[in-house]
Write a protein that holds these residues in place. Sequence first.
Motif, PDB file in Angstrom:
ATOM      1  N   VAL A 168       0.792  -1.217  -0.003  1.00  0.00           N
ATOM      2  CA  VAL A 168      -0.002   0.100   0.014  1.00  0.00           C
ATOM      3  C   VAL A 168       0.829   1.443   0.147  1.00  0.00           C
ATOM      4  O   VAL A 168       0.574   2.407   0.430  1.00  0.00           O
ATOM      5  CB  VAL A 168      -0.839   0.013   1.261  1.00  0.00           C
ATOM      6  CG1 VAL A 168      -1.937  -1.038   1.100  1.00  0.00           C
ATOM      7  CG2 VAL A 168      -0.194  -0.182   2.584  1.00  0.00           C
ATOM      8  N   ASN A 169       2.049   1.082  -0.619  1.00  0.00           N
ATOM      9  CA  ASN A 169       3.027   2.169  -0.708  1.00  0.00           C
ATOM     10  C   ASN A 169       3.358   2.769   0.738  1.00  0.00           C
ATOM     11  O   ASN A 169       3.611   4.023   0.797  1.00  0.00           O
ATOM     12  CB  ASN A 169       2.361   3.334  -1.458  1.00  0.00           C
ATOM     13  CG  ASN A 169       3.312   4.428  -2.073  1.00  0.00           C
ATOM     14  OD1 ASN A 169       4.460   4.086  -2.351  1.00  0.00           O
ATOM     15  ND2 ASN A 169       2.783   5.593  -2.221  1.00  0.00           N
ATOM     16  N   GLY A 170       3.464   1.880   1.444  1.00  0.00           N
ATOM     17  CA  GLY A 170       3.884   2.505   2.842  1.00  0.00           C
ATOM     18  C   GLY A 170       5.428   2.376   3.262  1.00  0.00           C
ATOM     19  O   GLY A 170       5.832   2.597   4.222  1.00  0.00           O
ATOM     20  N   GLY A 171       6.358   1.924   2.333  1.00  0.00           N
ATOM     21  CA  GLY A 171       7.764   1.914   2.609  1.00  0.00           C
ATOM     22  C   GLY A 171       8.073   0.556   3.057  1.00  0.00           C
ATOM     23  O   GLY A 171       7.341  -0.359   3.379  1.00  0.00           O
ATOM     24  N   GLY A 172       9.182   0.615   3.674  1.00  0.00           N
ATOM     25  CA  GLY A 172       9.873  -0.366   4.430  1.00  0.00           C
ATOM     26  C   GLY A 172      10.728  -1.509   3.568  1.00  0.00           C
ATOM     27  O   GLY A 172      10.773  -1.103   2.469  1.00  0.00           O
ATOM     28  N   LEU A 173      11.314  -2.393   4.399  1.00  0.00           N
ATOM     29  CA  LEU A 173      12.140  -3.183   3.711  1.00  0.00           C
ATOM     30  C   LEU A 173      11.483  -4.182   2.603  1.00  0.00           C
ATOM     31  O   LEU A 173      12.093  -4.589   1.812  1.00  0.00           O
ATOM     32  CB  LEU A 173      12.675  -4.265   4.673  1.00  0.00           C
ATOM     33  CG  LEU A 173      13.788  -3.565   5.568  1.00  0.00           C
ATOM     34  CD1 LEU A 173      14.308  -4.564   6.827  1.00  0.00           C
ATOM     35  CD2 LEU A 173      15.106  -2.863   4.820  1.00  0.00           C
ATOM     36  N   GLY A 174      10.070  -4.355   2.780  1.00  0.00           N
ATOM     37  CA  GLY A 174       9.366  -4.876   1.716  1.00  0.00           C
ATOM     38  C   GLY A 174       9.637  -4.334   0.445  1.00  0.00           C
ATOM     39  O   GLY A 174       9.378  -4.965  -0.766  1.00  0.00           O
ATOM     40  N   THR A 175       9.788  -3.064   0.364  1.00  0.00           N
ATOM     41  CA  THR A 175       9.839  -2.341  -1.069  1.00  0.00           C
ATOM     42  C   THR A 175      11.177  -2.847  -1.791  1.00  0.00           C
ATOM     43  O   THR A 175      11.168  -3.105  -3.037  1.00  0.00           O
ATOM     44  CB  THR A 175       9.975  -0.773  -0.880  1.00  0.00           C
ATOM     45  OG1 THR A 175       9.035  -0.293  -0.029  1.00  0.00           O
ATOM     46  CG2 THR A 175      10.211  -0.234  -2.243  1.00  0.00           C
ATOM     47  N   ILE A 176      12.160  -3.073  -1.045  1.00  0.00           N
ATOM     48  CA  ILE A 176      13.263  -3.981  -1.821  1.00  0.00           C
ATOM     49  C   ILE A 176      13.073  -5.194  -2.600  1.00  0.00           C
ATOM     50  O   ILE A 176      13.273  -5.350  -3.599  1.00  0.00           O
ATOM     51  CB  ILE A 176      14.588  -4.224  -0.622  1.00  0.00           C
ATOM     52  CG1 ILE A 176      15.019  -2.640   0.051  1.00  0.00           C
ATOM     53  CG2 ILE A 176      15.806  -4.769  -1.505  1.00  0.00           C
ATOM     54  CD1 ILE A 176      15.519  -1.869  -0.854  1.00  0.00           C
ATOM     55  N   ILE A 177      12.178  -5.867  -1.707  1.00  0.00           N
ATOM     56  CA  ILE A 177      11.802  -7.267  -2.308  1.00  0.00           C
ATOM     57  C   ILE A 177      10.869  -7.070  -3.559  1.00  0.00           C
ATOM     58  O   ILE A 177      11.259  -7.828  -4.523  1.00  0.00           O
ATOM     59  CB  ILE A 177      11.086  -8.075  -1.258  1.00  0.00           C
ATOM     60  CG1 ILE A 177      12.246  -8.541   0.095  1.00  0.00           C
ATOM     61  CG2 ILE A 177      10.492  -9.497  -1.831  1.00  0.00           C
ATOM     62  CD1 ILE A 177      11.501  -9.041   1.159  1.00  0.00           C
ATOM     63  N   SER A 178       9.886  -6.348  -3.348  1.00  0.00           N
ATOM     64  CA  SER A 178       8.905  -5.936  -4.586  1.00  0.00           C
ATOM     65  C   SER A 178       9.601  -5.365  -5.654  1.00  0.00           C
ATOM     66  O   SER A 178       9.242  -5.493  -6.794  1.00  0.00           O
ATOM     67  CB  SER A 178       7.685  -5.166  -4.014  1.00  0.00           C
ATOM     68  OG  SER A 178       8.344  -3.625  -3.621  1.00  0.00           O
ATOM     69  N   ALA A 179      10.541  -4.517  -5.370  1.00  0.00           N
ATOM     70  CA  ALA A 179      11.388  -4.005  -6.463  1.00  0.00           C
ATOM     71  C   ALA A 179      12.120  -5.098  -7.288  1.00  0.00           C
ATOM     72  O   ALA A 179      12.252  -4.822  -8.359  1.00  0.00           O
ATOM     73  CB  ALA A 179      12.412  -2.764  -6.133  1.00  0.00           C
ATOM     74  N   GLY A 180      12.672  -6.019  -6.526  1.00  0.00           N
ATOM     75  CA  GLY A 180      13.468  -6.993  -7.314  1.00  0.00           C
ATOM     76  C   GLY A 180      12.278  -7.912  -7.890  1.00  0.00           C
ATOM     77  O   GLY A 180      12.652  -8.290  -9.101  1.00  0.00           O
ATOM     78  N   PHE A 181      11.368  -8.117  -7.384  1.00  0.00           N
ATOM     79  CA  PHE A 181      10.369  -8.890  -8.335  1.00  0.00           C
ATOM     80  C   PHE A 181       9.862  -8.166  -9.589  1.00  0.00           C
ATOM     81  O   PHE A 181       9.463  -8.831 -10.489  1.00  0.00           O
ATOM     82  CB  PHE A 181       8.869  -9.371  -7.564  1.00  0.00           C
ATOM     83  CG  PHE A 181       9.212 -10.264  -6.639  1.00  0.00           C
ATOM     84  CD1 PHE A 181       9.310 -11.694  -7.069  1.00  0.00           C
ATOM     85  CD2 PHE A 181       9.210 -10.266  -5.323  1.00  0.00           C
ATOM     86  CE1 PHE A 181       9.325 -12.830  -6.443  1.00  0.00           C
ATOM     87  CE2 PHE A 181       9.247 -11.557  -4.401  1.00  0.00           C
ATOM     88  CZ  PHE A 181       9.317 -12.674  -4.861  1.00  0.00           C
ATOM     89  N   GLY A 182       9.840  -7.012  -9.476  1.00  0.00           N
ATOM     90  CA  GLY A 182       9.697  -5.984 -10.697  1.00  0.00           C
ATOM     91  C   GLY A 182      10.611  -6.111 -11.883  1.00  0.00           C
ATOM     92  O   GLY A 182      10.095  -5.968 -12.936  1.00  0.00           O
ATOM     93  N   LEU A 183      11.881  -6.258 -11.461  1.00  0.00           N
ATOM     94  CA  LEU A 183      12.958  -6.838 -12.335  1.00  0.00           C
ATOM     95  C   LEU A 183      12.956  -8.033 -13.078  1.00  0.00           C
ATOM     96  O   LEU A 183      13.521  -8.125 -13.930  1.00  0.00           O
ATOM     97  CB  LEU A 183      14.029  -6.254 -11.574  1.00  0.00           C
ATOM     98  CG  LEU A 183      14.489  -5.075 -11.056  1.00  0.00           C
ATOM     99  CD1 LEU A 183      15.858  -4.976 -10.336  1.00  0.00           C
ATOM    100  CD2 LEU A 183      14.743  -3.871 -12.137  1.00  0.00           C
ATOM    101  N   GLY A 184      12.132  -8.939 -12.315  1.00  0.00           N
ATOM    102  CA  GLY A 184      12.139 -10.203 -12.778  1.00  0.00           C
ATOM    103  C   GLY A 184      13.154 -11.296 -12.081  1.00  0.00           C
ATOM    104  O   GLY A 184      14.047 -10.622 -11.508  1.00  0.00           O
ATOM    105  N   ILE A 185      12.830 -12.484 -11.958  1.00  0.00           N
ATOM    106  CA  ILE A 185      13.716 -13.280 -11.046  1.00  0.00           C
ATOM    107  C   ILE A 185      15.069 -13.190 -11.539  1.00  0.00           C
ATOM    108  O   ILE A 185      16.245 -13.332 -10.882  1.00  0.00           O
ATOM    109  CB  ILE A 185      13.109 -14.678 -11.178  1.00  0.00           C
ATOM    110  CG1 ILE A 185      11.881 -14.660 -10.384  1.00  0.00           C
ATOM    111  CG2 ILE A 185      14.407 -15.696 -10.504  1.00  0.00           C
ATOM    112  CD1 ILE A 185      11.906 -14.431  -8.984  1.00  0.00           C
TER     113      ILE A 185
END
Length: 237
Positions: A168-185
């Motif tokens: 929900v665009n709240g930030g935190g360390l999960g953003t690092i993970i989601s950005a990685g998924f956005g790049l593809g495995i």
Amino acid sequence: MSYFRDGIVWLNDPLNWTNPGGLLDRLQEHLVITFWAVLIACVVGLPLGIWLGHRGRGGGLVVTVANLTRAIPTLALLTILPLTAIGFGKLPVILALAVFAVPPLLANAYVGLRSVDPETKEAAIGMGLSGGQLLRSVELPLSVPYLAAGLRTAVVQVVATATLATLVNGGGLGTIISAGFGLGISRGGAQIVAGGIAVVLLALLAEGLFAGIERLVTPRPLRSARRRRRGRAATTA
């Protein structure tokens, strides 16, 4: 194993820490979310648990509230709250995680107050202590280990679950993970693993820190009594 090795390499790159939106920024966001969520949960859960435990009533209410709040999926709250007037960002994350953190604080506060030896309370009342004095001078000091244990559980749970803030665009360390998924495995696998490692290490650090605090605030006689109880339980088992 290559992804794990690549994740370690990713973590060892200083630019991944210091760049805007890097690990240091996301770690700060994660800690801010955790702090406010736990603080709100403490304001709600601790006074209610202490009051009910002191009165010796409301055990059923404590169990019901704890079970209800555990039954509400944090992900569902994170999905619903941003669609209200609260909107997206950190606030819905903090509120959802605060609901998630209330049960251990409430239950441990209640159990801690109820676990005080009735004979000790009777002796204090016989010495002329009022209800408020009994709470402040006897019940609260003896229930400190339970209060600290509830706080430790709440903090560790919130630290781990705050990873969902990115949804929900709240930030935190999960953003690092989601950005990685956005790049593809293939391209972001190292970043995904690195974000996961960061969350795990932060949760373990919180567990160790608050376990140490719990031990420090527990008086030595109470520590010995708890060890004896654990020993008897292990022997019985």
